[in-house]
Design a protein around this motif. Structure first.
Motif, PDB file in Angstrom:
ATOM      1  N   LEU A  16       0.849  -1.182   0.000  1.00 63.28           N
ATOM      2  CA  LEU A  16       0.000   0.000   0.000  1.00 63.28           C
ATOM      3  C   LEU A  16       0.885   1.233   0.000  1.00 63.28           C
ATOM      4  N   GLU A  17       0.567   2.192  -0.843  1.00 71.85           N
ATOM      5  CA  GLU A  17       1.299   3.452  -0.851  1.00 71.85           C
ATOM      6  C   GLU A  17       0.599   4.411   0.101  1.00 71.85           C
ATOM      7  N   VAL A 102      -9.847   7.693  -3.337  1.00 70.96           N
ATOM      8  CA  VAL A 102      -9.469   6.367  -2.857  1.00 70.96           C
ATOM      9  C   VAL A 102     -10.607   5.691  -2.093  1.00 70.96           C
ATOM     10  N   LEU A 103     -11.217   6.412  -1.161  1.00 76.08           N
ATOM     11  CA  LEU A 103     -12.250   5.790  -0.338  1.00 76.08           C
ATOM     12  C   LEU A 103     -13.477   5.407  -1.163  1.00 76.08           C
ATOM     13  N   ALA A 104     -13.858   6.260  -2.099  1.00 79.98           N
ATOM     14  CA  ALA A 104     -14.983   5.923  -2.976  1.00 79.98           C
ATOM     15  C   ALA A 104     -14.682   4.652  -3.755  1.00 79.98           C
ATOM     16  N   TYR A 117     -19.678   9.338  -4.559  1.00 76.99           N
ATOM     17  CA  TYR A 117     -19.347  10.667  -5.066  1.00 76.99           C
ATOM     18  C   TYR A 117     -18.088  11.139  -4.352  1.00 76.99           C
ATOM     19  N   SER A 118     -17.199  11.768  -5.071  1.00 78.13           N
ATOM     20  CA  SER A 118     -15.976  12.305  -4.490  1.00 78.13           C
ATOM     21  C   SER A 118     -15.995  13.823  -4.584  1.00 78.13           C
ATOM     22  N   MET A 119     -15.949  14.453  -3.435  1.00 79.52           N
ATOM     23  CA  MET A 119     -15.905  15.916  -3.360  1.00 79.52           C
ATOM     24  C   MET A 119     -14.448  16.306  -3.133  1.00 79.52           C
ATOM     25  N   ASN A 120     -13.691  16.353  -4.250  1.00 78.92           N
ATOM     26  CA  ASN A 120     -12.258  16.590  -4.139  1.00 78.92           C
ATOM     27  C   ASN A 120     -11.820  17.936  -4.705  1.00 78.92           C
TER      28      ASN A 120
END
Length: 131
Positions: A16-17, A102-104, A117-120
């Motif tokens: 894992l990075e 990543v989490l999504a 959904y990613s709020m990035n």
């Protein structure tokens, strides 16, 4: 910083990075500092239960939330169990706030039928609408 996570099966380890030794005993000093900060904050019982990643169960008690947040810094987390519990409760939409996706992506690996959904970015937040 590369880290290794154990997984069952023939391959044994999956690299894992990560940028730090999060969720390991090396973070114990940081968790102790967090404990001091959280002790000084007034908290009320959560109106919406918080699913603690170290137990994969909901909590509402402020003292229990404080303790679990501190524990989460230096302990293994039950991410998959937490997401699976939420899905079993009927949650079908997950929104990630942060710089990446990543989490999504991890949620989708657990159950491809849920919406993520990613709020990035500010742009992503401004355009966000639930379907």
């Amino acid at each position: 910083m590369p880290n290794a996570a154990r997984k069952s099966g023939p391959s044994g380890c999956l690299p894992l990075e990560v940028s730090g030794p999060f969720h390991s005993s090396l973070m114990k000093p940081a968790s102790e500092k967090l404990s001091g900060v959280l002790a000084g904050l007034a908290m009320q019982p959560a109106q919406v239960p918080v699913v603690a990643n170290v137990t994969a169960r909901p909590v509402t008690d402020p003292d229990e939330i404080r303790g679990l947040l501190v524990e989460q810094v230096h302990s293994s987390v039950l991410w998959e169990d937490s997401v699976a519990w939420l899905i079993a409760q009927g949650v079908d939409t997950f929104v990630e706030f942060g710089s990446g996706t990543v989490l999504a992506g991890l949620v989708k690996k657990i159950d491809r039928s849920v919406k993520t959904y990613s709020m990035n970015s500010l742009d992503a937040i401004e355009k966000f609408q639930l379907e």
